[in-house]
Design a protein around this motif. Structure first.
Motif, PDB file in Angstrom:
ATOM      1  N   UNK A  71      -7.502  -6.766  -6.427  1.00 18.60           N
ATOM      2  CA  UNK A  71      -7.613  -7.899  -5.505  1.00 18.60           C
ATOM      3  C   UNK A  71      -6.302  -8.683  -5.453  1.00 18.60           C
ATOM      4  N   UNK A  72      -5.701  -8.894  -6.610  1.00 18.87           N
ATOM      5  CA  UNK A  72      -4.430  -9.624  -6.635  1.00 18.87           C
ATOM      6  C   UNK A  72      -3.329  -8.832  -5.935  1.00 18.87           C
ATOM      7  N   UNK A  73      -3.278  -7.534  -6.186  1.00 16.14           N
ATOM      8  CA  UNK A  73      -2.246  -6.692  -5.563  1.00 16.14           C
ATOM      9  C   UNK A  73      -2.450  -6.622  -4.059  1.00 16.14           C
ATOM     10  N   UNK A  74      -3.671  -6.345  -3.610  1.00 17.13           N
ATOM     11  CA  UNK A  74      -3.902  -6.230  -2.167  1.00 17.13           C
ATOM     12  C   UNK A  74      -3.732  -7.572  -1.465  1.00 17.13           C
ATOM     13  N   UNK A  75      -4.117  -8.663  -2.131  1.00 13.71           N
ATOM     14  CA  UNK A  75      -3.918  -9.997  -1.554  1.00 13.71           C
ATOM     15  C   UNK A  75      -2.448 -10.323  -1.389  1.00 13.71           C
ATOM     16  N   UNK A  76      -1.649 -10.001  -2.389  1.00 18.27           N
ATOM     17  CA  UNK A  76      -0.197 -10.242  -2.308  1.00 18.27           C
ATOM     18  C   UNK A  76       0.420  -9.399  -1.201  1.00 18.27           C
ATOM     19  N   UNK A  77      -0.008  -8.168  -1.091  1.00 17.79           N
ATOM     20  CA  UNK A  77       0.529  -7.268  -0.070  1.00 17.79           C
ATOM     21  C   UNK A  77       0.185  -7.754   1.334  1.00 17.79           C
ATOM     22  N   UNK A 132      -8.809  -1.108  -1.690  1.00 18.44           N
ATOM     23  CA  UNK A 132      -7.837  -0.033  -1.508  1.00 18.44           C
ATOM     24  C   UNK A 132      -7.570   0.296  -0.041  1.00 18.44           C
ATOM     25  N   UNK A 133      -8.561   0.179   0.811  1.00 23.04           N
ATOM     26  CA  UNK A 133      -8.371   0.506   2.233  1.00 23.04           C
ATOM     27  C   UNK A 133      -7.280  -0.325   2.893  1.00 23.04           C
ATOM     28  N   UNK A 134      -7.247  -1.646   2.666  1.00 23.73           N
ATOM     29  CA  UNK A 134      -6.163  -2.428   3.273  1.00 23.73           C
ATOM     30  C   UNK A 134      -4.781  -2.012   2.772  1.00 23.73           C
ATOM     31  N   UNK A 135      -4.678  -1.598   1.521  1.00 25.54           N
ATOM     32  CA  UNK A 135      -3.399  -1.142   0.973  1.00 25.54           C
ATOM     33  C   UNK A 135      -2.982   0.144   1.673  1.00 25.54           C
ATOM     34  N   UNK A 136      -3.913   1.090   1.781  1.00 26.32           N
ATOM     35  CA  UNK A 136      -3.611   2.357   2.459  1.00 26.32           C
ATOM     36  C   UNK A 136      -3.250   2.113   3.922  1.00 26.32           C
ATOM     37  N   UNK A 137      -3.970   1.213   4.570  1.00 25.73           N
ATOM     38  CA  UNK A 137      -3.678   0.894   5.972  1.00 25.73           C
ATOM     39  C   UNK A 137      -2.313   0.233   6.105  1.00 25.73           C
ATOM     40  N   UNK A 140       0.182   3.009   5.785  1.00 22.39           N
ATOM     41  CA  UNK A 140       0.144   3.856   6.984  1.00 22.39           C
ATOM     42  C   UNK A 140       0.904   3.202   8.143  1.00 22.39           C
ATOM     43  N   UNK A 141       0.689   1.909   8.334  1.00 23.91           N
ATOM     44  CA  UNK A 141       1.382   1.190   9.422  1.00 23.91           C
ATOM     45  C   UNK A 141       2.889   1.195   9.202  1.00 23.91           C
ATOM     46  N   UNK A 142       3.321   1.023   7.946  1.00 16.78           N
ATOM     47  CA  UNK A 142       4.764   1.001   7.658  1.00 16.78           C
ATOM     48  C   UNK A 142       5.381   2.393   7.803  1.00 16.78           C
ATOM     49  N   UNK A 143       4.609   3.423   7.529  1.00 15.64           N
ATOM     50  CA  UNK A 143       5.102   4.790   7.764  1.00 15.64           C
ATOM     51  C   UNK A 143       5.240   5.019   9.267  1.00 15.64           C
ATOM     52  N   UNK A 144       4.201   4.659  10.014  1.00 16.43           N
ATOM     53  CA  UNK A 144       4.207   4.854  11.469  1.00 16.43           C
ATOM     54  C   UNK A 144       5.331   4.081  12.153  1.00 16.43           C
ATOM     55  N   UNK A 145       5.665   2.897  11.623  1.00 15.38           N
ATOM     56  CA  UNK A 145       6.724   2.092  12.238  1.00 15.38           C
ATOM     57  C   UNK A 145       8.117   2.522  11.785  1.00 15.38           C
ATOM     58  N   UNK A 146       8.183   3.440  10.821  1.00 18.28           N
ATOM     59  CA  UNK A 146       9.472   3.903  10.327  1.00 18.28           C
ATOM     60  C   UNK A 146      10.040   3.066   9.194  1.00 18.28           C
ATOM     61  N   UNK A 147       9.276   2.076   8.712  1.00 21.54           N
ATOM     62  CA  UNK A 147       9.761   1.244   7.602  1.00 21.54           C
ATOM     63  C   UNK A 147       9.668   1.957   6.254  1.00 21.54           C
ATOM     64  N   UNK A 148       8.747   2.898   6.134  1.00 17.46           N
ATOM     65  CA  UNK A 148       8.600   3.674   4.909  1.00 17.46           C
ATOM     66  C   UNK A 148       8.842   5.140   5.215  1.00 17.46           C
ATOM     67  N   UNK A 149       9.249   5.888   4.206  1.00 16.56           N
ATOM     68  CA  UNK A 149       9.514   7.319   4.355  1.00 16.56           C
ATOM     69  C   UNK A 149       8.265   8.029   4.870  1.00 16.56           C
ATOM     70  N   UNK A 150       8.441   9.057   5.682  1.00 15.26           N
ATOM     71  CA  UNK A 150       7.295   9.795   6.231  1.00 15.26           C
ATOM     72  C   UNK A 150       6.682  10.733   5.186  1.00 15.26           C
ATOM     73  N   UNK A 151       6.004  10.139   4.242  1.00 17.73           N
ATOM     74  CA  UNK A 151       5.339  10.871   3.162  1.00 17.73           C
ATOM     75  C   UNK A 151       3.849  10.579   3.226  1.00 17.73           C
ATOM     76  N   UNK A 152       3.015  11.419   2.624  1.00 16.77           N
ATOM     77  CA  UNK A 152       1.584  11.109   2.578  1.00 16.77           C
ATOM     78  C   UNK A 152       1.339   9.782   1.850  1.00 16.77           C
ATOM     79  N   UNK A 153       0.339   9.051   2.297  1.00 16.92           N
ATOM     80  CA  UNK A 153       0.017   7.745   1.724  1.00 16.92           C
ATOM     81  C   UNK A 153      -0.158   7.828   0.200  1.00 16.92           C
ATOM     82  N   UNK A 154      -0.892   8.835  -0.339  1.00 19.46           N
ATOM     83  CA  UNK A 154      -1.026   8.890  -1.799  1.00 19.46           C
ATOM     84  C   UNK A 154       0.315   9.066  -2.524  1.00 19.46           C
TER      85      UNK A 154
END
Length: 196
Positions: A71-77, A132-137, A140-154
């Motif tokens: 909860x703390x990690x996902x809230x901060x994110x 966990x779903x909001x973290x994965x989402x 995913x959004x940062x991968x799609x926008x090109x902010x993160x490397x195009x790697x699988x979410x896990x």
């Protein structure tokens, strides 16, 4: 909620609080049914009624604190705008939790928790889905926008959390890591592994 249900929830909380105190004082070997009933003032029958066994109690305790950590990690994110600030927020939240709740963090990172996690990974993931779903989402959004490397979410999750968990475990067990220094230095090192 009926008064009986309220009493039941209060008993569960009382036992879980006592179990963490026992674990903090005595470790895995000291965390026994007898020690927990003595520390909590709850009868053996009540403990078994609510948790089924010592393993059920330990699982509930681990899940309670894992839930709080996530909860703390996902809230901060959720409060970040960029992938880079998101990585920093995850490191800060995770290691801040470890610093603020060392007994619970020691339990969450314990061999007993690892064994339970390996045996019940899907069940744990399902029970923590809301966190966990909001973290994965977010990833995913940062991968799609090109902010993160195009790697699988896990893989991104592993690249981010692997070093953080490693630092947490070392600080909790050996204590030779400057946690504040890790909070300062680790995000940029992790960022290099996940940036595009």
């Amino acid at each position: 909620m009926s008064p009986k249900q309220q009493r039941g929830e209060a008993t569960v909380e009382q036992v879980l609080d006592a179990a963490l105190r026992v674990y903090a004082a005595s470790g895995d070997q000291g965390l026994t049914v007898s020690a927990v009933t003595k520390a909590s003032g709850v009868s053996l029958g009540s403990l078994y009624h609510h948790f089924g066994s010592l393993d059920g109690l330990v699982a509930s305790l681990v899940l309670r604190w894992l839930s709080r950590l996530l909860s703390e990690v996902s809230g901060a994110l959720a409060r970040t705008r960029t992938a880079h600030t998101g990585i920093r927020a995850v490191v800060r939240a995770y290691l801040g939790f470890v610093r603020d709740h060392p007994d619970a963090a020691r339990l969450v990172h314990s061999v007993a928790a690892d064994r339970y996690g390996m045996a019940h990974a899907k069940e744990i993931r399902d029970s923590q889905e809301a966190r966990l779903s909001p973290v994965a989402e977010w990833i995913r959004k940062r991968i799609d926008s090109g902010e993160l490397a195009p790697l699988p979410v896990p893989v991104i999750e592993s690249l981010v959390l692997g070093p953080v968990v490693g630092v947490a475990r070392r600080w909790l067990t050996i204590g030779d890591i400057d946690l504040e220094g890790a909070v300062r230095d680790l995000p940029d090192r992790i960022w290099r592994s996940v940036s595009p």
